[in-house]
Motif scaffolding. Structure first.
Motif, PDB file in Angstrom:
ATOM      1  N   ARG A   1     -24.231   3.738   0.730  1.00 54.56           N
ATOM      2  CA  ARG A   1     -22.902   3.647   2.045  1.00 54.56           C
ATOM      3  C   ARG A   1     -22.044   2.792   0.712  1.00 54.56           C
ATOM      4  O   ARG A   1     -22.213   1.275  -0.104  1.00 54.56           O
ATOM      5  CB  ARG A   1     -23.303   2.267   3.056  1.00 54.56           C
ATOM      6  N   ASP A   2     -21.203   3.365   0.607  1.00 54.24           N
ATOM      7  CA  ASP A   2     -20.018   3.112  -0.168  1.00 54.24           C
ATOM      8  C   ASP A   2     -18.806   2.387   0.254  1.00 54.24           C
ATOM      9  O   ASP A   2     -18.242   3.702   0.849  1.00 54.24           O
ATOM     10  CB  ASP A   2     -20.002   3.723  -1.784  1.00 54.24           C
ATOM     11  N   ARG A   3     -18.556   1.532  -0.004  1.00 52.46           N
ATOM     12  CA  ARG A   3     -17.048   1.065   0.712  1.00 52.46           C
ATOM     13  C   ARG A   3     -16.213   1.410   0.138  1.00 52.46           C
ATOM     14  O   ARG A   3     -16.431   0.863  -1.483  1.00 52.46           O
ATOM     15  CB  ARG A   3     -17.578  -0.710   1.098  1.00 52.46           C
ATOM     16  N   VAL A   4     -15.395   1.943   0.742  1.00 51.54           N
ATOM     17  CA  VAL A   4     -13.432   2.606  -0.172  1.00 51.54           C
ATOM     18  C   VAL A   4     -13.003   1.523   0.358  1.00 51.54           C
ATOM     19  O   VAL A   4     -12.736   1.204   1.628  1.00 51.54           O
ATOM     20  CB  VAL A   4     -13.729   4.277   0.287  1.00 51.54           C
ATOM     21  N   GLY A   5     -11.691   1.976   0.212  1.00 53.30           N
ATOM     22  CA  GLY A   5     -10.195   1.478   0.632  1.00 53.30           C
ATOM     23  C   GLY A   5     -10.508  -0.212  -0.207  1.00 53.30           C
ATOM     24  O   GLY A   5     -11.129  -1.147  -0.969  1.00 53.30           O
ATOM     25  N   LEU A   6      -9.365  -0.490   0.926  1.00 47.13           N
ATOM     26  CA  LEU A   6      -8.673  -1.871   0.218  1.00 47.13           C
ATOM     27  C   LEU A   6      -8.499  -3.126   1.514  1.00 47.13           C
ATOM     28  O   LEU A   6      -9.256  -2.740   2.784  1.00 47.13           O
ATOM     29  CB  LEU A   6      -7.466  -2.565   0.420  1.00 47.13           C
ATOM     30  N   PRO A   7      -9.569  -3.919   1.395  1.00 49.57           N
ATOM     31  CA  PRO A   7     -10.579  -5.143   1.948  1.00 49.57           C
ATOM     32  C   PRO A   7      -9.214  -5.803   2.704  1.00 49.57           C
ATOM     33  O   PRO A   7      -8.272  -6.071   2.381  1.00 49.57           O
ATOM     34  CB  PRO A   7     -11.223  -6.310   1.200  1.00 49.57           C
ATOM     35  N   GLY A   8      -9.700  -6.147   4.547  1.00 47.66           N
ATOM     36  CA  GLY A   8      -8.636  -6.837   5.117  1.00 47.66           C
ATOM     37  C   GLY A   8      -7.915  -7.879   4.644  1.00 47.66           C
ATOM     38  O   GLY A   8      -9.079  -9.398   4.050  1.00 47.66           O
ATOM     39  N   GLY A   9      -6.984  -8.790   4.818  1.00 52.23           N
ATOM     40  CA  GLY A   9      -6.707  -9.861   4.064  1.00 52.23           C
ATOM     41  C   GLY A   9      -5.831  -9.594   2.607  1.00 52.23           C
ATOM     42  O   GLY A   9      -5.554 -10.910   2.707  1.00 52.23           O
ATOM     43  N   ASP A  10      -5.976  -8.942   2.477  1.00 51.08           N
ATOM     44  CA  ASP A  10      -5.181  -9.136   0.783  1.00 51.08           C
ATOM     45  C   ASP A  10      -3.512  -9.444   0.815  1.00 51.08           C
ATOM     46  O   ASP A  10      -3.195  -8.896   1.865  1.00 51.08           O
ATOM     47  CB  ASP A  10      -5.433  -7.785   0.183  1.00 51.08           C
ATOM     48  N   VAL A  11      -2.798 -10.035  -0.323  1.00 50.01           N
ATOM     49  CA  VAL A  11      -1.868 -10.164   0.052  1.00 50.01           C
ATOM     50  C   VAL A  11      -1.202  -9.787  -1.334  1.00 50.01           C
ATOM     51  O   VAL A  11      -1.919  -9.533  -2.524  1.00 50.01           O
ATOM     52  CB  VAL A  11      -2.050 -11.368   0.336  1.00 50.01           C
ATOM     53  N   ARG A  12       0.058 -10.247  -1.038  1.00 48.98           N
ATOM     54  CA  ARG A  12       0.960  -9.293  -2.251  1.00 48.98           C
ATOM     55  C   ARG A  12       2.523 -10.638  -2.380  1.00 48.98           C
ATOM     56  O   ARG A  12       3.022 -11.344  -1.636  1.00 48.98           O
ATOM     57  CB  ARG A  12       1.509  -8.230  -2.610  1.00 48.98           C
ATOM     58  N   GLU A  13       2.932 -10.922  -3.639  1.00 48.65           N
ATOM     59  CA  GLU A  13       4.027 -11.486  -4.010  1.00 48.65           C
ATOM     60  C   GLU A  13       5.123 -10.439  -2.973  1.00 48.65           C
ATOM     61  O   GLU A  13       4.958  -9.455  -3.171  1.00 48.65           O
ATOM     62  CB  GLU A  13       4.568 -11.707  -5.376  1.00 48.65           C
ATOM     63  N   TYR A  14       6.093 -11.652  -2.197  1.00 50.10           N
ATOM     64  CA  TYR A  14       7.104 -11.420  -1.457  1.00 50.10           C
ATOM     65  C   TYR A  14       8.083 -10.705  -2.570  1.00 50.10           C
ATOM     66  O   TYR A  14       8.423 -11.125  -3.616  1.00 50.10           O
ATOM     67  CB  TYR A  14       8.188 -12.187  -0.640  1.00 50.10           C
ATOM     68  N   LEU A  15       8.240  -9.411  -2.136  1.00 46.43           N
ATOM     69  CA  LEU A  15       9.688  -9.134  -2.591  1.00 46.43           C
ATOM     70  C   LEU A  15      11.160  -8.274  -1.472  1.00 46.43           C
ATOM     71  O   LEU A  15      10.878  -8.573  -0.676  1.00 46.43           O
ATOM     72  CB  LEU A  15       9.726  -7.106  -2.759  1.00 46.43           C
ATOM     73  N   ALA A  16      12.229  -8.856  -1.814  1.00 45.82           N
ATOM     74  CA  ALA A  16      12.805  -8.862  -1.510  1.00 45.82           C
ATOM     75  C   ALA A  16      13.614  -6.984  -0.852  1.00 45.82           C
ATOM     76  O   ALA A  16      13.241  -5.929  -1.193  1.00 45.82           O
ATOM     77  CB  ALA A  16      14.523  -8.870  -2.158  1.00 45.82           C
ATOM     78  N   GLY A  17      13.556  -7.496   0.770  1.00 48.09           N
ATOM     79  CA  GLY A  17      13.726  -6.248   1.965  1.00 48.09           C
ATOM     80  C   GLY A  17      12.333  -6.308   3.218  1.00 48.09           C
ATOM     81  O   GLY A  17      12.673  -5.506   3.225  1.00 48.09           O
TER      82      GLY A  17
END
Length: 337
Positions: A220-236
């Protein structure tokens, strides 16, 4: 000739011989009667030379499924227009060619499409038009035949309708009219229920070799982004996507990344070495075990990577893709890579 036709022929010859010997005029009338019946029957089923090349029209063959499972019964139907003169179609001759078996010929009933009087009266009352998509249902020349088939081996198979058998209205003479239409299907592995999957086959014996479900290797190979990831806020960015707790700890506005569904790739291996199996039955059971497990994983939302022998692995995303791939798997022949 049919049995009735042979009787009419013998009666005509016998009455004619007695008339010659005894000189009874009534016997000549009987001989002429039987001979005339045979002549009419022959004219009814033998096509005239001018119309011989137009006696048949192309038929349409259709199957309930183009990927039947081993042992599962399904129907194949032939329909179309048949220019047969005064003859009546009573049967059709079929040929079934499985992948690992010799062609088998079968005779099945057939008929000409004629509207029943009750159906015509019902249509007249309701004003319903006949179904134009089914020529055998309304056209007196419409030909219709069906055959129920269950294949015994996986792989490509073909079903061919060879000829139609015609009888004259008196039932004295029969004739075979050649048709020769073919349809191809791909027979896929049979899926196992829970009992046969646990016991190792329909007979409850030890499947042996790769037929044992414990020999199925999974990776079994996990693919995709794990839940809970964040990034910097961008306007809009929407305010509701801001992760306030994480932003307070990091002292900057952070936005939650949308969670992508986590999918797994389950690897299933099938040993195709002939030395691993005593007969072909354990290998066929191993293929069915693999198909059953693969379908279960696909329905659970996982992808399946199929490895069989030295062949290149195949990534399957749908049940039909997996079953069609397993339909072509064979045991390695001795001395081959």
């Amino acid at each position: 000739m049919t049995r009735r036709g042979v009787f009419f022929l013998c009666a005509a010859v016998g009455c004619g011989a007695l008339w010659v010997v005894l000189g009874v005029q009534a016997l000549s009338i009987l001989a002429l009667f039987f001979a005339a019946c045979l002549a009419i029957a022959l004219l009814a089923v033998v096509p005239i030379p001018r119309a011989r090349r137009h006696r048949t029209a192309p038929l349409t063959l259709s199957a309930e499924t183009t990927a039947p499972a081993v042992g599962a019964a399904y129907a194949v139907r032939a329909s179309g227009e048949l220019r047969r003169g005064l003859g009546t179609v009573v049967a059709a001759e079929w040929e079934i060619a499985d992948n690992l078996a010799a062609p088998v010929r079968r005779i099945a009933p057939a008929h000409l499409g004629r509207d029943a009087p009750a159906r015509r009266r019902a249509r007249a009352r309701t004003g319903t038009a006949p179904n134009s998509a089914s020529p055998a249902a309304s056209d007196p020349r419409g030909f219709s035949a069906s055959l129920t088939i269950a294949h015994r081996s996986r792989g490509p198979a073909s079903i061919r309708i060879i000829a139609a058998e015609l009888h004259d209205p008196l039932g004295l003479v029969r004739r075979s009219m050649r048709i020769d239409q073919r349809i191809s299907v791909l027979v896929v592995p049979q899926l196992l229920d829970g009992e046969r999957l646990r016991t190792g086959g329909a007979d409850g014996g030890d499947p042996g070799g790769a037929g044992d479900t414990r020999r199925l290797a999974t990776n079994r190979d996990r693919v995709g982004l794990p839940g809970g990831d964040v990034r910097e806020y961008l306007a809009g960015d929407p305010v509701r996507q801001i992760n306030w707790k994480q932003s307070a700890r990091q002292r900057e506005l952070l936005v939650r990344l949308p969670e992508q569904e986590s999918r797994r790739v389950v690897e299933l291996r099938l040993d195709t070495d002939a030395a691993a199996y005593d007969t072909s039955e354990p290998f066929e059971h191993a293929v069915s075990v693999l198909a059953t497990e693969g379908i279960r994983q696909l329905r659970a939302g996982n992808d399946v990577r199929l490895r069989s022998g030295a062949a290149d692995p195949e990534l399957c995303h749908t049940p039909s893709q997996l079953l069609r791939a397993l339909a072509l798997v064979r045991i390695d022949e001795a001395g081959t890579a």
